[in-house]
Design a protein around this motif. Structure first.
Motif: not given
Length: 234
Positions: A124-135
Protein backbone atom coordinates in the motif's frame (compact mmCIF):
# COMPACT_ATOMS: atom_id res chain seq x y z
CA UNK A 1 -14.45 13.43 -17.64
CA UNK A 2 -15.42 15.16 -14.37
CA UNK A 3 -13.74 18.34 -15.55
CA UNK A 4 -16.04 18.41 -18.58
CA UNK A 5 -19.12 18.00 -16.37
CA UNK A 6 -18.00 20.85 -14.12
CA UNK A 7 -17.45 23.07 -17.14
CA UNK A 8 -20.93 22.15 -18.35
CA UNK A 9 -22.50 23.20 -15.04
CA UNK A 10 -20.53 26.46 -14.87
CA UNK A 11 -21.28 27.44 -18.45
CA UNK A 12 -24.94 26.49 -18.09
CA UNK A 13 -25.28 28.63 -14.96
CA UNK A 14 -23.53 31.50 -16.75
CA UNK A 15 -25.88 31.22 -19.72
CA UNK A 16 -28.93 31.09 -17.47
CA UNK A 17 -27.73 34.13 -15.50
CA UNK A 18 -27.17 35.99 -18.76
CA UNK A 19 -30.70 35.12 -19.85
CA UNK A 20 -32.27 36.19 -16.54
CA UNK A 21 -30.31 39.46 -16.24
CA UNK A 22 -30.03 40.59 -19.86
CA UNK A 23 -32.91 38.58 -21.40
CA UNK A 24 -30.40 37.27 -23.93
CA UNK A 25 -30.82 33.77 -25.31
CA UNK A 26 -28.59 32.22 -27.96
CA UNK A 27 -29.65 28.71 -29.06
CA UNK A 28 -26.25 28.00 -30.59
CA UNK A 29 -24.51 28.76 -27.28
CA UNK A 30 -26.82 26.40 -25.37
CA UNK A 31 -26.30 23.69 -27.97
CA UNK A 32 -22.52 24.03 -27.65
CA UNK A 33 -22.72 23.90 -23.85
CA UNK A 34 -24.54 20.56 -24.00
CA UNK A 35 -21.65 19.10 -25.99
CA UNK A 36 -19.67 18.89 -22.73
CA UNK A 37 -21.81 16.17 -21.06
CA UNK A 38 -21.94 14.31 -24.38
CA UNK A 39 -18.15 14.37 -24.57
CA UNK A 40 -17.95 13.21 -20.95
CA UNK A 41 -20.26 10.27 -21.74
CA UNK A 42 -18.14 9.33 -24.75
CA UNK A 43 -14.99 9.36 -22.60
CA UNK A 44 -16.73 7.16 -20.01
CA UNK A 45 -17.78 4.61 -22.65
CA UNK A 46 -14.29 4.51 -24.15
CA UNK A 47 -12.75 4.18 -20.67
CA UNK A 48 -15.01 1.20 -19.92
CA UNK A 49 -13.87 -0.54 -23.10
CA UNK A 50 -10.23 0.12 -22.25
CA UNK A 51 -10.83 -1.07 -18.68
CA UNK A 52 -12.13 -4.39 -20.04
CA UNK A 53 -8.95 -4.71 -22.12
CA UNK A 54 -6.90 -4.10 -18.97
CA UNK A 55 -8.83 -6.74 -17.01
CA UNK A 56 -8.47 -9.29 -19.82
CA UNK A 57 -4.81 -8.60 -20.53
CA UNK A 58 -2.63 -11.60 -21.37
CA UNK A 59 1.14 -11.10 -21.84
CA UNK A 60 2.26 -11.29 -25.51
CA UNK A 61 5.29 -13.58 -25.07
CA UNK A 62 6.84 -11.50 -22.28
CA UNK A 63 9.11 -13.40 -19.89
CA UNK A 64 9.31 -10.80 -17.10
CA UNK A 65 6.85 -8.57 -15.25
CA UNK A 66 4.12 -6.79 -17.20
CA UNK A 67 0.75 -5.10 -16.91
CA UNK A 68 -1.55 -3.22 -19.27
CA UNK A 69 -2.19 0.44 -18.50
CA UNK A 70 -4.17 2.48 -21.00
CA UNK A 71 -6.89 4.37 -19.09
CA UNK A 72 -6.91 6.36 -15.85
CA UNK A 73 -10.57 7.34 -15.36
CA UNK A 74 -11.80 4.08 -13.80
CA UNK A 75 -10.09 2.78 -10.66
CA UNK A 76 -9.90 -0.94 -11.45
CA UNK A 77 -7.50 -3.76 -10.57
CA UNK A 78 -5.10 -4.14 -13.47
CA UNK A 79 -3.63 -7.67 -13.56
CA UNK A 80 0.11 -7.95 -12.93
CA UNK A 81 1.94 -10.84 -14.60
CA UNK A 82 5.30 -12.49 -14.35
CA UNK A 83 5.70 -14.27 -17.64
CA UNK A 84 2.29 -15.76 -18.37
CA UNK A 85 1.41 -16.23 -14.67
CA UNK A 86 -0.83 -13.71 -12.97
CA UNK A 87 0.90 -12.79 -9.68
CA UNK A 88 -1.28 -9.90 -8.52
CA UNK A 89 -2.68 -6.56 -9.60
CA UNK A 90 -2.11 -2.81 -9.64
CA UNK A 91 -4.88 -0.48 -8.51
CA UNK A 92 -5.00 3.24 -7.93
CA UNK A 93 -7.46 4.41 -5.27
CA UNK A 94 -8.70 7.50 -3.45
CA UNK A 95 -9.70 7.32 0.24
CA UNK A 96 -12.46 9.88 -0.41
CA UNK A 97 -14.54 10.66 -3.49
CA UNK A 98 -13.78 14.40 -3.40
CA UNK A 99 -10.08 13.58 -3.86
CA UNK A 100 -10.88 11.73 -7.08
CA UNK A 101 -12.91 14.71 -8.33
CA UNK A 102 -10.17 17.19 -7.42
CA UNK A 103 -7.42 15.07 -8.98
CA UNK A 104 -9.29 15.07 -12.29
CA UNK A 105 -9.23 18.87 -12.18
CA UNK A 106 -5.70 19.44 -10.85
CA UNK A 107 -3.94 16.52 -12.54
CA UNK A 108 -3.94 12.77 -12.08
CA UNK A 109 -0.61 12.59 -10.31
CA UNK A 110 -2.11 14.55 -7.38
CA UNK A 111 -2.90 12.44 -4.31
CA UNK A 112 -1.49 9.25 -5.83
CA UNK A 113 -2.30 6.16 -3.73
CA UNK A 114 -1.60 2.68 -5.04
CA UNK A 115 -2.51 -0.82 -3.92
CA UNK A 116 -0.25 -3.45 -5.47
CA UNK A 117 -0.59 -7.17 -4.87
CA UNK A 118 2.43 -9.39 -5.57
CA UNK A 119 2.29 -13.09 -4.67
CA UNK A 120 -0.53 -12.45 -2.15
CA UNK A 121 1.43 -9.68 -0.39
CA UNK A 122 -0.34 -6.32 -0.41
CA UNK A 123 1.79 -3.21 -0.88
CA UNK A 124 0.00 0.00 0.00
CA UNK A 125 1.60 3.22 -1.19
CA UNK A 126 -0.04 6.15 0.63
CA UNK A 127 0.46 9.77 -0.40
CA UNK A 128 1.10 12.48 2.19
CA UNK A 129 2.72 15.90 2.51
CA UNK A 130 4.53 17.25 5.54
CA UNK A 131 4.38 20.76 4.05
CA UNK A 132 1.47 21.77 1.85
CA UNK A 133 3.26 24.63 0.11
CA UNK A 134 5.88 22.49 -1.61
CA UNK A 135 6.26 20.89 -5.01
CA UNK A 136 7.52 17.63 -3.50
CA UNK A 137 5.19 14.65 -3.06
CA UNK A 138 5.76 11.97 -0.44
CA UNK A 139 4.55 8.44 0.24
CA UNK A 140 4.57 5.90 3.04
CA UNK A 141 4.98 2.33 1.81
CA UNK A 142 3.30 -0.54 3.65
CA UNK A 143 3.52 -4.29 3.19
CA UNK A 144 0.57 -6.24 4.62
CA UNK A 145 -0.23 -3.30 6.91
CA UNK A 146 3.32 -2.77 8.24
CA UNK A 147 5.31 0.25 7.12
CA UNK A 148 8.49 -0.78 5.30
CA UNK A 149 9.62 2.48 3.75
CA UNK A 150 9.04 5.96 2.38
CA UNK A 151 9.48 7.80 -0.89
CA UNK A 152 9.58 11.36 -2.12
CA UNK A 153 9.94 13.16 -5.43
CA UNK A 154 13.15 15.03 -6.20
CA UNK A 155 11.74 17.96 -8.14
CA UNK A 156 14.26 20.78 -8.31
CA UNK A 157 15.58 23.32 -10.78
CA UNK A 158 18.45 21.10 -11.92
CA UNK A 159 16.22 18.12 -12.72
CA UNK A 160 13.58 20.35 -14.32
CA UNK A 161 16.02 22.05 -16.69
CA UNK A 162 17.40 18.63 -17.67
CA UNK A 163 13.85 17.28 -18.21
CA UNK A 164 14.61 14.63 -15.61
CA UNK A 165 12.07 12.86 -13.39
CA UNK A 166 13.31 11.42 -10.10
CA UNK A 167 11.97 9.73 -6.95
CA UNK A 168 13.99 8.51 -3.96
CA UNK A 169 12.83 5.39 -2.11
CA UNK A 170 13.99 4.25 1.32
CA UNK A 171 12.90 0.64 1.80
CA UNK A 172 14.24 -1.90 4.30
CA UNK A 173 17.26 0.21 5.15
CA UNK A 174 18.26 0.59 1.49
CA UNK A 175 18.02 3.69 -0.71
CA UNK A 176 16.85 3.37 -4.30
CA UNK A 177 16.35 5.97 -7.01
CA UNK A 178 14.05 5.89 -9.99
CA UNK A 179 14.73 8.28 -12.84
CA UNK A 180 13.63 8.94 -16.39
CA UNK A 181 13.68 11.57 -19.07
CA UNK A 182 10.42 13.46 -19.43
CA UNK A 183 10.37 12.78 -23.18
CA UNK A 184 10.95 9.01 -23.03
CA UNK A 185 8.98 6.12 -21.57
CA UNK A 186 11.83 4.13 -19.98
CA UNK A 187 12.33 4.38 -16.21
CA UNK A 188 15.53 3.21 -14.51
CA UNK A 189 15.95 1.95 -10.95
CA UNK A 190 19.38 2.32 -9.34
CA UNK A 191 21.05 1.53 -6.03
CA UNK A 192 24.40 3.21 -5.29
CA UNK A 193 24.44 4.22 -8.99
CA UNK A 194 24.16 0.56 -10.04
CA UNK A 195 21.32 -0.17 -12.47
CA UNK A 196 18.94 -2.76 -11.01
CA UNK A 197 16.10 -2.71 -13.50
CA UNK A 198 13.85 -0.79 -15.86
CA UNK A 199 10.21 -0.22 -16.74
CA UNK A 200 9.25 0.66 -20.30
CA UNK A 201 6.60 0.09 -22.92
CA UNK A 202 6.68 -3.20 -24.79
CA UNK A 203 7.13 -1.14 -27.96
CA UNK A 204 6.66 2.51 -28.87
CA UNK A 205 2.93 2.25 -29.70
CA UNK A 206 2.05 -0.18 -26.91
CA UNK A 207 0.43 0.44 -23.53
CA UNK A 208 1.85 -2.79 -22.13
CA UNK A 209 4.30 -1.87 -19.37
CA UNK A 210 7.24 -4.28 -19.11
CA UNK A 211 9.40 -4.43 -15.97
CA UNK A 212 12.85 -5.97 -16.23
CA UNK A 213 13.87 -6.84 -12.67
CA UNK A 214 14.51 -9.93 -10.56
CA UNK A 215 11.50 -11.99 -9.50
CA UNK A 216 12.74 -11.95 -5.89
CA UNK A 217 12.61 -8.14 -5.59
CA UNK A 218 8.92 -7.12 -5.43
CA UNK A 219 9.67 -3.88 -3.54
CA UNK A 220 11.73 -2.73 -6.51
CA UNK A 221 8.81 -3.53 -8.80
CA UNK A 222 6.62 -1.35 -6.58
CA UNK A 223 9.11 1.53 -6.89
CA UNK A 224 9.07 1.43 -10.69
CA UNK A 225 5.26 1.27 -10.79
CA UNK A 226 4.99 4.30 -8.49
CA UNK A 227 7.27 6.31 -10.78
CA UNK A 228 5.30 5.19 -13.83
CA UNK A 229 1.96 6.25 -12.35
CA UNK A 230 3.24 9.56 -11.01
CA UNK A 231 5.21 10.83 -13.99
CA UNK A 232 4.03 8.82 -17.01
CA UNK A 233 0.28 8.46 -16.44
CA UNK A 234 -0.86 11.99 -17.23
Amino acid sequence: MIKLLLLFVLLLLTALARFLVFDAFEPLMFAMIFLFPVASLVIFIISKKFANKERNYQPPKITGWSFYNIQKSLMIKKPLFYGDVKVGYVKRYFPHQWQYVLSDIIGFNWYLNLEIEIDQDIYNVQWYREKWFTNQDQWRIYKNGEQIGTAYTRINLKNTTKLKEAIEFQVGGEVYHTSASTVTSMISLTHNETLLGTLKRNHIMSNVQVIDIQKTQPEQVVALIVHSYYFKNN
